[in-house]
Design a protein around this motif. Structure first.
Motif, PDB file in Angstrom:
ATOM      1  N   HIS A  65       3.767  -4.787 -12.794  1.00 18.00           N
ATOM      2  CA  HIS A  65       4.542  -5.633 -13.702  1.00 18.00           C
ATOM      3  C   HIS A  65       5.532  -6.560 -13.003  1.00 18.00           C
ATOM      4  CE1 HIS A  65       3.117  -3.785 -17.475  1.00 18.00           C
ATOM      5  NE2 HIS A  65       3.034  -2.678 -16.752  1.00 18.00           N
ATOM      6  N   GLY A  66       5.739  -6.386 -11.721  1.00 15.96           N
ATOM      7  CA  GLY A  66       6.577  -7.322 -10.990  1.00 15.96           C
ATOM      8  C   GLY A  66       8.058  -7.099 -11.172  1.00 15.96           C
TER       9      GLY A  66
ATOM     10  N   PHE B 287      -1.306  -9.361  -8.603  1.00 17.01           N
ATOM     11  CA  PHE B 287      -1.408  -7.927  -8.354  1.00 17.01           C
ATOM     12  C   PHE B 287      -2.873  -7.510  -8.271  1.00 17.01           C
ATOM     13  CE2 PHE B 287      -1.998  -7.732 -12.966  1.00 17.01           C
ATOM     14  CZ  PHE B 287      -2.910  -6.686 -13.121  1.00 17.01           C
ATOM     15  N   LEU B 288      -3.092  -6.410  -7.558  1.00 11.67           N
ATOM     16  CA  LEU B 288      -4.413  -5.799  -7.427  1.00 11.67           C
ATOM     17  C   LEU B 288      -4.247  -4.288  -7.549  1.00 11.67           C
ATOM     18  CD1 LEU B 288      -7.475  -6.004  -6.724  1.00 11.67           C
ATOM     19  CD2 LEU B 288      -6.801  -5.736  -4.320  1.00 11.67           C
ATOM     20  N   ASP B 289      -5.085  -3.677  -8.378  1.00  9.56           N
ATOM     21  CA  ASP B 289      -5.017  -2.229  -8.602  1.00  9.56           C
ATOM     22  C   ASP B 289      -6.396  -1.637  -8.368  1.00  9.56           C
ATOM     23  OD1 ASP B 289      -4.127   0.312  -9.477  1.00  9.56           O
ATOM     24  OD2 ASP B 289      -4.880  -0.099 -11.491  1.00  9.56           O
ATOM     25  N   GLU B 290      -6.487  -0.622  -7.486  1.00 10.31           N
ATOM     26  CA  GLU B 290      -7.762   0.033  -7.212  1.00 10.31           C
ATOM     27  C   GLU B 290      -7.703   1.490  -7.638  1.00 10.31           C
ATOM     28  OE1 GLU B 290     -10.844   1.260  -3.599  1.00 10.31           O
ATOM     29  OE2 GLU B 290      -8.781   0.713  -3.159  1.00 10.31           O
TER      30      GLU B 290
ATOM     31  N   GLY C 153      -0.810  -3.083  -5.429  1.00 14.37           N
ATOM     32  CA  GLY C 153       0.217  -3.890  -4.775  1.00 14.37           C
ATOM     33  C   GLY C 153       0.369  -5.212  -5.496  1.00 14.37           C
ATOM     34  N   ARG C 154       1.567  -5.732  -5.452  1.00 17.39           N
ATOM     35  CA  ARG C 154       1.843  -7.008  -6.089  1.00 17.39           C
ATOM     36  C   ARG C 154       2.724  -7.845  -5.172  1.00 17.39           C
ATOM     37  NH1 ARG C 154       2.491  -8.968 -12.020  1.00 17.39           N
ATOM     38  NH2 ARG C 154       3.851 -10.796 -11.759  1.00 17.39           N
ATOM     39  N   LEU C 155       2.343  -9.114  -5.009  1.00 16.81           N
ATOM     40  CA  LEU C 155       3.133 -10.070  -4.241  1.00 16.81           C
ATOM     41  C   LEU C 155       3.744 -11.059  -5.214  1.00 16.81           C
ATOM     42  CD1 LEU C 155       4.012 -11.133  -1.438  1.00 16.81           C
ATOM     43  CD2 LEU C 155       1.982 -12.615  -1.498  1.00 16.81           C
ATOM     44  N   ASP C 156       5.079 -11.134  -5.215  1.00 22.25           N
ATOM     45  CA  ASP C 156       5.795 -12.019  -6.126  1.00 22.25           C
ATOM     46  C   ASP C 156       6.569 -13.079  -5.345  1.00 22.25           C
ATOM     47  OD1 ASP C 156       5.667 -11.144  -9.093  1.00 22.25           O
ATOM     48  OD2 ASP C 156       5.971  -9.249  -8.026  1.00 22.25           O
ATOM     49  N   TYR C 157       6.698 -14.239  -5.974  1.00 24.57           N
ATOM     50  CA  TYR C 157       7.489 -15.332  -5.408  1.00 24.57           C
ATOM     51  C   TYR C 157       8.597 -15.688  -6.376  1.00 24.57           C
ATOM     52  CZ  TYR C 157       8.919 -20.066  -4.175  1.00 24.57           C
ATOM     53  OH  TYR C 157       9.660 -21.169  -3.869  1.00 24.57           O
ATOM     54  N   HIS C 158       9.801 -15.838  -5.837  1.00 27.72           N
ATOM     55  CA  HIS C 158      10.983 -16.219  -6.601  1.00 27.72           C
ATOM     56  C   HIS C 158      11.590 -17.438  -5.919  1.00 27.72           C
ATOM     57  CE1 HIS C 158      15.247 -16.005  -7.896  1.00 27.72           C
ATOM     58  NE2 HIS C 158      14.811 -15.344  -8.949  1.00 27.72           N
ATOM     59  N   GLU C 159      11.843 -18.487  -6.676  1.00 27.68           N
ATOM     60  CA  GLU C 159      12.244 -19.763  -6.087  1.00 27.68           C
ATOM     61  C   GLU C 159      13.497 -19.650  -5.221  1.00 27.68           C
ATOM     62  OE1 GLU C 159      12.828 -24.427  -7.525  1.00 27.68           O
ATOM     63  OE2 GLU C 159      12.460 -22.845  -8.993  1.00 27.68           O
ATOM     64  N   GLU C 160      14.407 -18.758  -5.573  1.00 24.85           N
ATOM     65  CA  GLU C 160      15.636 -18.590  -4.786  1.00 24.85           C
ATOM     66  C   GLU C 160      15.517 -17.445  -3.774  1.00 24.85           C
ATOM     67  OE1 GLU C 160      17.720 -20.938  -5.364  1.00 24.85           O
ATOM     68  OE2 GLU C 160      16.765 -21.613  -7.215  1.00 24.85           O
ATOM     69  N   ALA C 161      14.905 -16.317  -4.188  1.00 30.26           N
ATOM     70  CA  ALA C 161      14.899 -15.117  -3.358  1.00 30.26           C
ATOM     71  C   ALA C 161      13.716 -15.030  -2.404  1.00 30.26           C
ATOM     72  CB  ALA C 161      14.927 -13.871  -4.250  1.00 30.26           C
TER      73      ALA C 161
ATOM     74  N   VAL D 152       3.958   7.259  -4.556  1.00 30.71           N
ATOM     75  CA  VAL D 152       5.054   6.534  -3.927  1.00 30.71           C
ATOM     76  C   VAL D 152       5.013   5.116  -4.476  1.00 30.71           C
ATOM     77  CG1 VAL D 152       6.084   5.726  -1.780  1.00 30.71           C
ATOM     78  CG2 VAL D 152       4.909   7.931  -1.841  1.00 30.71           C
ATOM     79  N   ASN D 153       6.130   4.657  -5.019  1.00 31.59           N
ATOM     80  CA  ASN D 153       6.205   3.337  -5.643  1.00 31.59           C
ATOM     81  C   ASN D 153       7.400   2.568  -5.113  1.00 31.59           C
ATOM     82  OD1 ASN D 153       4.125   3.570  -7.876  1.00 31.59           O
ATOM     83  ND2 ASN D 153       5.434   5.320  -8.374  1.00 31.59           N
ATOM     84  N   VAL D 154       7.256   1.266  -5.036  1.00 31.38           N
ATOM     85  CA  VAL D 154       8.376   0.380  -4.722  1.00 31.38           C
ATOM     86  C   VAL D 154       8.631  -0.496  -5.942  1.00 31.38           C
ATOM     87  CG1 VAL D 154       9.206  -1.523  -3.287  1.00 31.38           C
ATOM     88  CG2 VAL D 154       7.933   0.377  -2.249  1.00 31.38           C
ATOM     89  N   GLY D 155       9.884  -0.530  -6.376  1.00 32.55           N
ATOM     90  CA  GLY D 155      10.280  -1.385  -7.495  1.00 32.55           C
ATOM     91  C   GLY D 155      11.426  -2.284  -7.094  1.00 32.55           C
ATOM     92  N   TYR D 156      11.588  -3.381  -7.807  1.00 30.91           N
ATOM     93  CA  TYR D 156      12.683  -4.286  -7.460  1.00 30.91           C
ATOM     94  C   TYR D 156      13.207  -5.021  -8.688  1.00 30.91           C
ATOM     95  CZ  TYR D 156       9.811  -8.550  -7.784  1.00 30.91           C
ATOM     96  OH  TYR D 156       9.041  -9.596  -8.225  1.00 30.91           O
ATOM     97  N   ARG D 157      14.435  -5.488  -8.563  1.00 35.06           N
ATOM     98  CA  ARG D 157      15.076  -6.303  -9.594  1.00 35.06           C
ATOM     99  C   ARG D 157      15.503  -7.625  -8.989  1.00 35.06           C
ATOM    100  NH1 ARG D 157      19.960  -8.054 -11.631  1.00 35.06           N
ATOM    101  NH2 ARG D 157      21.305  -7.004 -10.131  1.00 35.06           N
TER     102      ARG D 157
END
Length: 628
Positions: A151-152, A358-361, A375-383, A407-412
């Protein structure tokens, strides 16, 4: 078609894989199932093989609870932290972590039919601005733990997906009229039709309520807590190949008393609107939507104008659900979003582009062992760029017992306010403090380690245990820059902690079920215990659904000490409290029914958010239901 690892026999002797499903998130078969979810990977899958802890609030739960506000329903389920600020305002968090800057959680992503209702400017979810009522909901799926791999942004701690009832689940006409003390009144109407290739629904109504006006240190000029109109509609057409095209929209307009993420009480004249267009196919979907908000804020004590804000969000998402290759199944998707805001507090207008893939296997190692990689690769114009991986295992130790680990990585992401705020505040005749946003902020990041067990014992009894340990860093916090400026920085503070939820559900009969759960969590910030987190939480409910419907629920929350300044009339300590709640309904005829809701019926007055919230007393609500 499901993997062998997902084909698990239910107590009635049928296989879960026999559930007929097109793969749509809002189809009746999926809404009625407590064993299947959509939100975990944006496709239909068994809850026991989902890579993260999942709670399902089904129609069998919603009907006997019939609450006035959705957070009052969510409070009953494991790992969900609900705080009632005022009579009409709630916050919903997951797994306990709280501090002064997070009493309105900024790391919980809330969706309605897959559309975000997260406010990118403030970083909060304002439940009172939804354009639906609880009676419009068919199912709620709650992911506990990070879900950014699918979900990003902002799914650092949880995703709550509220799925509304489709047109075929609504009668030709339905009305709910509610009355309560202190000007409490709600009128909801709904209608739906499903004939031939076309389907449609319309829901909406009017809602008003005064607050109890029991704040510690505020005297309001007007006790009105909410006075809003809501409207939601969907028109759909069935297409060839099992596909469906949907056009929908909704609005929530009116006056609300609301608390900002910085703890300031405002009276907001607001409109929250959306339009969406969806193409849904059994194998893929394309969704686009527009979210709009307009807020004029006033001081609730003096009535003076404070600020204005207008924001728009444009989102386009495409998801391909399942591609099979040998023992592997793949899902993938992408999102592009543009958000713009015009506000006094940023000194003009700003815009921001974000995007993600994102890609889910799912790999069947054996018939009993399932490997999940995403895994998901996100782009943020500032970050800039952010990568969020997820890895999980599900092992079927017995046809009715599963073990899971992940094991998961999440971000805000930084909010629009974090990036662009530009304020000058007069602190005295010769003193001005400037508050400036920071365009160089990086996202907050959390790493979750999770393990779980899900099992069925005697017929109707389901038990689960979900454990977690999480480390969060790069917190976005205010910092003073001499001589007169506050700005936002990624601090070096690190929060780590863990806990878990022990939960169970027992279907005593086809009409009667018992729900109970216990949650424990403990966090340390830079090695110091975080006392704003209530370590223990217990919920239980007895639910009955037939011609007579009803529920008796109890909620216990442990003592917590918030980092708010104390005063002569209030303390930052939230003492331990419990509430007993009673829901009773009866269907007099096929068309006419009534219900009574008694919240905190033992009248144990308490504050769920010390210093900022009002005292919560008992409340009685009477509702008349009519349907054709």
């Amino acid at each position: 078609m499901l993997s062998k690892a997902e084909e698990v026999k239910d107590e009635d002797g049928t296989w879960e894989s026999e559930l007929k499903t097109t793969g749509f998130y809002n189809e009746l078969a999926l809404l009625a199932s407590e064993n299947r979810v959509f939100t975990a990977s944006k496709r239909v899958e068994a809850i026991r093989t989902a890579p993260t802890a999942v709670s399902v609030v089904s129609s069998d739960h919603l009907r006997p609870l019939s609450a006035r506000y959705l957070p009052q329903v969510l409070r009953l389920f494991p790992g969900i932290d609900v705080l009632q600020i005022t009579r009409t305002e709630f916050t919903v968090g997951i797994r306990g972590f709280a501090n002064r800057g997070n009493f309105r959680p900024r790391d919980v992503l809330v969706l309605v039919d897959g559309r975000t209702v997260y406010d990118d400017f403030s970083g909060s979810v304002e439940w009172e601005t939804l354009d639906i009522f609880p009676q419009d909901v068919g199912k709620i799926e709650v992911l506990r733990g990070a879900a950014s791999a699918i979900h990003g942004a902002n799914a650092a701690r949880s995703v709550i997906n509220i799925i509304t009832r489709p047109p075929e689940a609504l009668p030709p006409f339905e009305s709910n009229t509610s009355f309560a003390g202190r000007e409490g009144f709600r009128q909801r109407i709904a209608a739906g039709s499903s004939e031939g290739l076309y389907k449609w629904k319309v829901t909406g109504g009017y809602d008003q309520a005064e607050i109890w006006d029991r704040f510690a240190d505020i005297s309001l000029s007007d006790d009105q807590g909410a006075r809003t109109w809501r409207f939601n509609t969907v028109v759909a057409k069935e297409l060839s190949g099992g596909a469906e095209l949907r056009l929908g929209g909704g609005t929530n307009r009116g006056e609300l008393l609301q608390t900002t993420t910085s703890g300031i009480l405002l009276r907001n004249d607001q409109s929250t609107d959306h339009l969406r267009l969806e193409y849904e196919h059994p194998s893929y979907s394309i969704r686009s939507y527009w979210n709009h908000r307009k807020i004029d804020s006033n001081d609730p004590e003096t009535g003076e104008f404070v600020s204005t804000r207008t924001q728009n969000l444009y989102d386009l998402e495409a998801v391909h659900r399942v591609i099979r290759f040998g023992r592997s199944s793949f899902s993938w998707g992408g999102t592009v979003r543009f958000t713009e805001v015009k506000a006094d507090s940023i000194g003009g207008e700003e815009g921001q582009v974000t995007a993600g893939l994102f890609l889910d296997e799912q790999y069947n190692v054996t018939d009993r062992l399932l490997l999940r990689l995403a895994g998901r690769l996100d782009y943020h114009e500032e970050a800039g760029y952010q990568f969020s991986p997820r890895a999980g295992l599900s092992y079927q130790i017995h046809p009715k017992h599963m073990l899971k680990a992940a094991v998961n990585v999440g971000y805000r992401n930084p909010t629009l306010a974090d990036n662009f705020l530009d304020l000058a505040i007069l602190e005295g005749p010769d003193a001005t403090v400037f508050i400036k946003g920071n365009r160089d902020l990086k996202p907050e990041e959390s790493i979750w380690y999770e393990a779980g067990y899900l099992g069925r014992f005697v017929p109707g009894l389901t038990l689960g245990l979900d454990l977690f340990y999480v480390v969060t860093d790069r917190f976005i916090r205010a910092a003073f820059v001499p001589p007169d400026t506050l700005t936002f920085v990624n601090s070096n503070d690190k929060v780590e902690g863990g806990g878990g939820e022990l939960w169970g559900q027992y279907e005593l009969t086809s009409s009667l079920r018992l729900i109970a759960n216990y949650g424990y969590r403990k966090f340390r910030e830079n090695g110091v215990e975080n006392r704003a987190t209530a370590p223990n939480q217990v919920n239980a409910g007895l639910l009955y659904s037939d011609r007579l419907t009803g529920a008796l629920t109890v909620h216990y929350r442990d003592r917590a000490e918030w980092p708010f300044p104390s005063g002569p009339d209030f303390s930052p300590v939230q003492e331990a409290y419990y509430t007993l709640n009673l829901f009773l309904g009866y269907q007099f005829t096929k068309s006419l029914g009534g219900q009574i809701e008694a919240y905190n019926f033992t009248n144990r007055k308490h504050r769920e958010l010390p210093a900022l919230g009002e005292e919560i007393p008992m409340e009685l609500i009477f509702t008349i239901n009519y349907r054709v």
